[in-house]
Design a protein around this motif. Structure first.
Motif, PDB file in Angstrom:
ATOM      1  N   CYS A 134      -7.175   2.078  -1.413  1.00  0.00           N
ATOM      2  CA  CYS A 134      -6.413   3.034  -2.222  1.00  0.00           C
ATOM      3  C   CYS A 134      -5.087   3.299  -1.529  1.00  0.00           C
ATOM      4  O   CYS A 134      -4.853   2.842  -0.413  1.00  0.00           O
ATOM      5  CB  CYS A 134      -7.169   4.354  -2.452  1.00  0.00           C
ATOM      6  SG  CYS A 134      -7.110   5.508  -1.063  1.00  0.00           S
ATOM      7  N   ILE A 135      -4.236   4.063  -2.201  1.00  0.00           N
ATOM      8  CA  ILE A 135      -2.864   4.252  -1.742  1.00  0.00           C
ATOM      9  C   ILE A 135      -2.775   5.073  -0.450  1.00  0.00           C
ATOM     10  O   ILE A 135      -1.727   5.130   0.187  1.00  0.00           O
ATOM     11  CB  ILE A 135      -2.021   4.891  -2.879  1.00  0.00           C
ATOM     12  CG1 ILE A 135      -0.518   4.825  -2.574  1.00  0.00           C
ATOM     13  CG2 ILE A 135      -2.449   6.322  -3.153  1.00  0.00           C
ATOM     14  CD1 ILE A 135       0.007   3.429  -2.427  1.00  0.00           C
ATOM     15  N   ASN A 136      -3.880   5.695  -0.024  1.00  0.00           N
ATOM     16  CA  ASN A 136      -3.812   6.413   1.252  1.00  0.00           C
ATOM     17  C   ASN A 136      -3.603   5.466   2.426  1.00  0.00           C
ATOM     18  O   ASN A 136      -3.223   5.881   3.515  1.00  0.00           O
ATOM     19  CB  ASN A 136      -5.067   7.255   1.458  1.00  0.00           C
ATOM     20  CG  ASN A 136      -5.090   8.421   0.486  1.00  0.00           C
ATOM     21  OD1 ASN A 136      -4.139   9.180   0.413  1.00  0.00           O
ATOM     22  ND2 ASN A 136      -6.156   8.538  -0.280  1.00  0.00           N
ATOM     23  N   ALA A 137      -3.858   4.173   2.213  1.00  0.00           N
ATOM     24  CA  ALA A 137      -3.419   3.129   3.144  1.00  0.00           C
ATOM     25  C   ALA A 137      -4.087   3.167   4.513  1.00  0.00           C
ATOM     26  O   ALA A 137      -3.481   2.810   5.513  1.00  0.00           O
ATOM     27  CB  ALA A 137      -1.893   3.165   3.297  1.00  0.00           C
ATOM     28  N   CYS A 138      -5.357   3.591   4.573  1.00  0.00           N
ATOM     29  CA  CYS A 138      -6.082   3.546   5.848  1.00  0.00           C
ATOM     30  C   CYS A 138      -6.179   2.112   6.370  1.00  0.00           C
ATOM     31  O   CYS A 138      -6.344   1.901   7.564  1.00  0.00           O
ATOM     32  CB  CYS A 138      -7.484   4.124   5.685  1.00  0.00           C
ATOM     33  SG  CYS A 138      -7.466   5.863   5.244  1.00  0.00           S
ATOM     34  N   GLY A 139      -6.097   1.130   5.459  1.00  0.00           N
ATOM     35  CA  GLY A 139      -6.150  -0.275   5.882  1.00  0.00           C
ATOM     36  C   GLY A 139      -4.779  -0.836   6.223  1.00  0.00           C
ATOM     37  O   GLY A 139      -4.651  -2.048   6.415  1.00  0.00           O
ATOM     38  N   HIS A 140      -3.759   0.059   6.316  1.00  0.00           N
ATOM     39  CA  HIS A 140      -2.423  -0.326   6.811  1.00  0.00           C
ATOM     40  C   HIS A 140      -1.772  -1.456   6.004  1.00  0.00           C
ATOM     41  O   HIS A 140      -0.991  -2.237   6.539  1.00  0.00           O
ATOM     42  CB  HIS A 140      -2.494  -0.756   8.288  1.00  0.00           C
ATOM     43  CG  HIS A 140      -2.767   0.367   9.235  1.00  0.00           C
ATOM     44  ND1 HIS A 140      -2.580   0.267  10.587  1.00  0.00           N
ATOM     45  CD2 HIS A 140      -3.223   1.629   9.033  1.00  0.00           C
ATOM     46  CE1 HIS A 140      -2.904   1.412  11.176  1.00  0.00           C
ATOM     47  NE2 HIS A 140      -3.311   2.244  10.249  1.00  0.00           N
ATOM     48  N   HIS A 141      -2.073  -1.552   4.698  1.00  0.00           N
ATOM     49  CA  HIS A 141      -1.545  -2.688   3.930  1.00  0.00           C
ATOM     50  C   HIS A 141      -0.022  -2.737   3.902  1.00  0.00           C
ATOM     51  O   HIS A 141       0.564  -3.805   3.841  1.00  0.00           O
ATOM     52  CB  HIS A 141      -2.097  -2.670   2.500  1.00  0.00           C
ATOM     53  CG  HIS A 141      -1.612  -1.525   1.675  1.00  0.00           C
ATOM     54  ND1 HIS A 141      -2.188  -0.280   1.728  1.00  0.00           N
ATOM     55  CD2 HIS A 141      -0.577  -1.425   0.797  1.00  0.00           C
ATOM     56  CE1 HIS A 141      -1.547   0.536   0.901  1.00  0.00           C
ATOM     57  NE2 HIS A 141      -0.566  -0.126   0.326  1.00  0.00           N
ATOM     58  N   HIS A 142       0.620  -1.567   3.961  1.00  0.00           N
ATOM     59  CA  HIS A 142       2.091  -1.541   3.918  1.00  0.00           C
ATOM     60  C   HIS A 142       2.716  -2.322   5.072  1.00  0.00           C
ATOM     61  O   HIS A 142       3.830  -2.812   4.957  1.00  0.00           O
ATOM     62  CB  HIS A 142       2.622  -0.102   4.037  1.00  0.00           C
ATOM     63  CG  HIS A 142       2.358   0.760   2.849  1.00  0.00           C
ATOM     64  ND1 HIS A 142       2.785   0.442   1.588  1.00  0.00           N
ATOM     65  CD2 HIS A 142       1.719   1.955   2.733  1.00  0.00           C
ATOM     66  CE1 HIS A 142       2.432   1.418   0.746  1.00  0.00           C
ATOM     67  NE2 HIS A 142       1.776   2.330   1.422  1.00  0.00           N
ATOM     68  N   VAL A 143       2.034  -2.372   6.204  1.00  0.00           N
ATOM     69  CA  VAL A 143       2.627  -3.023   7.379  1.00  0.00           C
ATOM     70  C   VAL A 143       1.912  -4.331   7.731  1.00  0.00           C
ATOM     71  O   VAL A 143       2.042  -4.836   8.839  1.00  0.00           O
ATOM     72  CB  VAL A 143       2.685  -2.066   8.599  1.00  0.00           C
ATOM     73  CG1 VAL A 143       3.683  -0.945   8.338  1.00  0.00           C
ATOM     74  CG2 VAL A 143       1.314  -1.494   8.935  1.00  0.00           C
ATOM     75  N   GLY A 144       1.191  -4.889   6.766  1.00  0.00           N
ATOM     76  CA  GLY A 144       0.627  -6.222   6.951  1.00  0.00           C
ATOM     77  C   GLY A 144       1.683  -7.264   6.635  1.00  0.00           C
ATOM     78  O   GLY A 144       2.491  -7.072   5.731  1.00  0.00           O
ATOM     79  N   HIS A 145       1.669  -8.371   7.370  1.00  0.00           N
ATOM     80  CA  HIS A 145       2.515  -9.500   6.960  1.00  0.00           C
ATOM     81  C   HIS A 145       2.166  -9.814   5.508  1.00  0.00           C
ATOM     82  O   HIS A 145       3.039 -10.021   4.673  1.00  0.00           O
ATOM     83  CB  HIS A 145       2.257 -10.726   7.830  1.00  0.00           C
ATOM     84  CG  HIS A 145       2.645 -10.532   9.267  1.00  0.00           C
ATOM     85  ND1 HIS A 145       2.364 -11.451  10.249  1.00  0.00           N
ATOM     86  CD2 HIS A 145       3.298  -9.525   9.895  1.00  0.00           C
ATOM     87  CE1 HIS A 145       2.825 -11.016  11.414  1.00  0.00           C
ATOM     88  NE2 HIS A 145       3.395  -9.856  11.220  1.00  0.00           N
ATOM     89  N   ILE A 146       0.851  -9.827   5.240  1.00  0.00           N
ATOM     90  CA  ILE A 146       0.357  -9.833   3.866  1.00  0.00           C
ATOM     91  C   ILE A 146      -0.475  -8.563   3.700  1.00  0.00           C
ATOM     92  O   ILE A 146      -1.411  -8.324   4.460  1.00  0.00           O
ATOM     93  CB  ILE A 146      -0.518 -11.071   3.578  1.00  0.00           C
ATOM     94  CG1 ILE A 146       0.306 -12.353   3.756  1.00  0.00           C
ATOM     95  CG2 ILE A 146      -1.099 -11.003   2.168  1.00  0.00           C
ATOM     96  CD1 ILE A 146      -0.522 -13.634   3.612  1.00  0.00           C
ATOM     97  N   GLY A 147      -0.096  -7.741   2.732  1.00  0.00           N
ATOM     98  CA  GLY A 147      -0.844  -6.512   2.485  1.00  0.00           C
ATOM     99  C   GLY A 147      -1.521  -6.579   1.131  1.00  0.00           C
ATOM    100  O   GLY A 147      -0.981  -7.163   0.191  1.00  0.00           O
ATOM    101  N   ILE A 148      -2.726  -6.012   1.060  1.00  0.00           N
ATOM    102  CA  ILE A 148      -3.461  -5.999  -0.202  1.00  0.00           C
ATOM    103  C   ILE A 148      -3.890  -4.568  -0.485  1.00  0.00           C
ATOM    104  O   ILE A 148      -4.504  -3.917   0.362  1.00  0.00           O
ATOM    105  CB  ILE A 148      -4.693  -6.929  -0.122  1.00  0.00           C
ATOM    106  CG1 ILE A 148      -4.232  -8.383   0.087  1.00  0.00           C
ATOM    107  CG2 ILE A 148      -5.546  -6.801  -1.380  1.00  0.00           C
ATOM    108  CD1 ILE A 148      -5.370  -9.350   0.364  1.00  0.00           C
ATOM    109  N   LEU A 149      -3.533  -4.085  -1.677  1.00  0.00           N
ATOM    110  CA  LEU A 149      -3.877  -2.723  -2.066  1.00  0.00           C
ATOM    111  C   LEU A 149      -4.762  -2.764  -3.303  1.00  0.00           C
ATOM    112  O   LEU A 149      -4.354  -3.311  -4.337  1.00  0.00           O
ATOM    113  CB  LEU A 149      -2.595  -1.930  -2.371  1.00  0.00           C
ATOM    114  CG  LEU A 149      -2.797  -0.605  -3.115  1.00  0.00           C
ATOM    115  CD1 LEU A 149      -3.556   0.394  -2.251  1.00  0.00           C
ATOM    116  CD2 LEU A 149      -1.460  -0.017  -3.546  1.00  0.00           C
TER     117      LEU A 149
END
Lengths: 551, 165, 94
Positions: A458-473
């Protein structure tokens, strides 16, 4: 590592007694759920999809073998025999009973651990470089300051009801392994021209629905003023941070709305007023804390161990593991050994109680009884003699802990997602499992090189997708799980927020979409450049074109 | 609602109001209108600040008030903790500092450390609540203006065993 | 739309469903399916009372379908709540 004195022990013991009283008031009906909820959250106890979830603080990601064994013991006795290491260097139990939590916390307190401030609108567990104290590129050991901050932030009477949660991260090395620029406050140890130690202070980074890279508000803060300067930042935020809208309440929004320069002026003005109070710790207290982090009794080695070099030539599987999982140590003859918690097809960051016990044993045998937890959801044995690496690797392999993939495409960060989390919109773990299976071929992974793939449910981004070379949301499209892909994010000293590549894709198309992106990269890369370097050179367009035109 | 004062349970560095319930409490708006008229008087006077009315709003006038009430519209709104410390530590307010509004038992010790010395709480057992709350934590890491020794100071003077586990 | 009431049990947090008799069961197939407004109103009252009585926490109604296999929640989130994580999740459990 740091050991509690009578004061530290009293604080956690009293906290356990206080929470025992709060739980009993809840069970007796004296407290309603509305009244109890903020109290349990202050102790890291959530109510998730299936059960309560307890988040245990692992201050700055440092654990002793004794503590790890206790965590395993708790997993067996109070949970279902496993636990989950998080992107904040914490540990989560997924199935504790409310009525057991006071006893569980007492068990933690018996090994100098707690769940204090792992939730709620307060200063959360301070995080740092998992290689602190052993990294070859370090200026000063960040654990000293992290422990000072841990103590200062514990039950801070003024800052326990902030507009929103607050995360501080620091690094003692120029290469940032702690993602400090996407924290509310990031601290980078620096030396000034005269050689004095201090910090560059970065404020207002964060992920969530409004990702931002932090801004430097002070180039150099002498280390003696660490706490008064932090207190000035917190006071400005506590008074002026927005409280009308929880989505705009993080400090990043305040810094963005009034501007970093104006924010810095406010902080400096406040700091001028308090820098000469007793807020900062005296030098002897810093020295006392520092004394706990002195180097262990290293053996003396001259040059590289001959046996180690020979084993790398003889055993290709070992050589592959060394290549990705072993990192240079500041002490000659020693190495830092990463333990991957990302075996193919398993939930990222999960460890069984047996694996935790095994890591504790190996830490005792090979690493001066010390273990680190990384924000990438892996473990580290920080002090392994090169001569012991082969034996260590063999033992790790016996326990499924020797996956040679640190920093590669299958070293995926993933939040618990909809399989556990009450906030999630979509599942993360099955996506990570599918991707790690698709890219399981080790030769291919090593050929692709460093690639940071991060998944949030979800958009709370606990999986740090925003700062992945490849991010998945993960997103919810009329009850269906869809996934939005971002490219070009980075969490290190060149931190960047990834760009959305195009419309979200359905869950059964996602693995092929990532394969498509990888194929585009391989076609475009020059001179062995990393994915992120190729992306920075060519931009989004070719990836977008290939991905959406093909379909 | 019961008003409980710390002198009922603890020796405190701050005086509490001696005249129960008889101090007139003005809003900040009222005070700003009547400031010239009331500034010079001697009669006990109090003021109530909303959570978005910070310490600066009365910084020049604190010595005129016997009581300052700081509002907690909800327990989650923590601005008054900062306001309290600024009134005590920066502006030298020596009167009774009251926490009013959504004041919960589990927050009393934080409030006390920030300089509050009177609390409006639910329940007849207010004094017992305060007594328990102030005993719950026996050691603190942070310096505030309340005179309690910090952990660092106890360590320097070798008095860590003074802390009750 | 058919609906049932679900919540988490206070003491252990586990997912439970309101049964016809007004008990709370961990088995979604034991849930009482409300097919009309009267049933919904009376079972909602029971759910709220159970929360006040400290048996459960945060009750709410969810949409379900009656299938050959039993009562099945419509939303995926509720399917996961009813049947556990969709992954192999407790490798260390006996």
């Amino acid at each position: 590592m740091y050991r509690y004195d009578e004061i530290d022990q009293a604080v956690v013991d009293q906290r356990v007694a206080q929470f025992r009283d709060q739980v009993s008031r809840r069970l007796s009906g004296e407290l309603s759920e509305d009244e109890f909820k903020p109290l349990r959250l202050m102790n890291g106890l959530y109510l998730q999809l299936h059960a309560y979830m307890l988040r245990v603080a692992i201050p700055y990601g440092t654990l002793s073998a004794v503590q790890m064994r206790k965590l395993a013991d708790i997993a067996r006795r109070y949970d279902k025999g496993y636990a989950h290491f998080t992107t904040r260097q914490n540990l989560q139990y997924n199935w504790p009973k409310l009525e057991d939590t006071p006893d569980l916390l007492a068990e933690l307190a018996s090994v100098e651990m707690h769940a204090i401030q792992t939730s709620g609108n307060c200063i959360r567990n301070v995080t740092t470089d998992q290689f602190a104290g052993v990294a070859a590129d370090e200026i000063d050991d960040p654990r000293v300051y992290a422990e000072v901050i841990r103590q200062w932030s514990t039950f801070h009477p003024e800052f326990s009801f902030l507009p929103r949660k607050f995360k501080i991260a620091l690094t003692g090395a120029p290469h940032d392994r702690a993602a400090i620029k996407v924290h509310d406050i990031g601290l980078i140890v620096r030396r000034d021209d005269a050689g004095n130690l201090g910090f560059e202070v970065v404020v207002g980074g964060g992920q969530g629905r409004t990702p931002m890279i932090g801004k430097t508000i002070r180039e150099f803060l002498p280390k003696a003023y660490l706490l008064s300067y932090l207190e000035a930042i917190m006071r400005v935020y506590n008074q002026y941070g927005r409280r009308d809208n929880m989505y705009k309440a993080r400090i990043k929004i305040l810094v963005h709305e009034i501007g970093a320069e104006k924010f810095a002026q406010e902080v400096e003005a406040e700091w001028e007023q308090i820098r000469h109070t007793a807020t900062d710790i005296p030098p002897e207290e810093e020295a006392r804390v520092r004394s706990f982090f002195s180097a262990p009794a290293y053996r003396r080695f001259d040059g590289t161990d001959a046996g180690f070099a020979a084993k790398k030539l003889e055993d290709r599987a070992f050589a592959l593991w060394v290549r990705t999982n072993v990192v240079a140590h500041k002490q000659p003859g020693y190495a830092i050994a990463n333990i991957s918690l990302k075996p193919v097809g398993k939930p990222p960051g999960d460890a069984t109680a047996d694996q935790m016990d095994a890591v504790a044993d190996l830490a005792e045998q090979f690493s001066f009884s010390e273990i680190r937890v990384t924000h990438e959801q892996n473990l580290v044995l920080p002090d392994v003699a090169e001569a012991d690496l082969y034996a260590l690797w063999q033992r790790l392999r016996d326990h499924g802990l020797a996956t040679p993939n640190i920093g590669l495409i299958s070293d995926i960060i993933a939040c618990p997602g909809l399989d556990y989390c009450a906030l999630a919109n979509a599942r993360s773990i099955p996506i990570a499992q599918q991707l790690s299976e698709r890219f399981s071929d080790l030769d291919r992974q090593h050929d692709l090189g460093e690639l940071r793939l991060k998944i949030s449910g979800c958009i709370n981004a606990c999986g740090h997708h925003h700062v992945g070379h490849i991010g998945i949301l993960g997103v919810d499209r009329k009850g269906e799980e869809y996934y939005q892909i971002t490219l070009g994010g980075a969490a290190d000293e060149d931190a960047a927020v990834g760009e959305i590549v195009g419309p979200a894709v359905a869950s059964d198309e996602l693995t092929d979409a990532i394969e498509n992106i990888i194929t585009t990269y391989v076609g475009l890369r020059q001179n062995g450049e990393r994915f992120i370097d190729t992306y920075r050179r060519v931009g989004r367009a070719p990836f977008k074109e290939r991905l959406y035109d093909a379909g | 609602m019961t008003l409980v004062r710390d002198r009922e349970v603890i020796t405190s560095p701050w005086p509490t109001a001696e005249i129960d319930g008889e101090v007139p409490i003005l809003s900040l708006d009222d005070w700003n209108v009547r400031r010239d008229e009331l500034r010079g008087g001697n009669a006990p006077l109090g003021i109530r600040l909303a959570s978005d009315q910070g310490a600066d709003t009365v910084a020049d006038d604190v010595d005129r008030f016997s009581v300052i009430e700081l509002e907690f519209p909800t327990f989650k709104d923590g601005r008054a903790y900062s306001t309290a410390r600024l009134l005590r530590e920066r502006h030298g307010f020596r009167g009774e500092l009251r926490a009013v509004g959504n004041v919960l038992r589990d927050q009393l010790s934080f409030m006390h450390r920030c300089g509050f010395n009177a609390f409006e709480v639910d329940g007849e057992d207010a004094a017992d609540q305060l007594r328990l709350a102030l005993r719950e934590l026996g050691a603190w890491y942070q310096w505030t203006g309340d005179g309690r020794p910090t952990a660092a100071r106890l360590r320097r003077s070798g008095q860590t065993e003074r802390v009750q586990g | 739309m058919d609906q049932i009431f679900t919540a988490n049990r206070l003491t252990d947090g586990l997912v439970v469903y309101l049964t016809e008799a007004g008990d709370w069961s961990e088995d979604v197939n034991q849930s009482f399916v409300c097919a009309n407004e009267d049933d919904l109103a009376s079972y909602e009252k029971r759910a709220v009372e159970a929360a006040v009585a400290r048996r459960i926490v945060e009750p709410y109604a969810i949409d379900v379908q009656r299938t050959a296999e039993g009562v099945r929640p419509v939303r995926y989130r509720e399917v996961i709540r009813a049947f556990g994580p969709s992954i192999d999740y407790a490798p260390g459990a006996a």
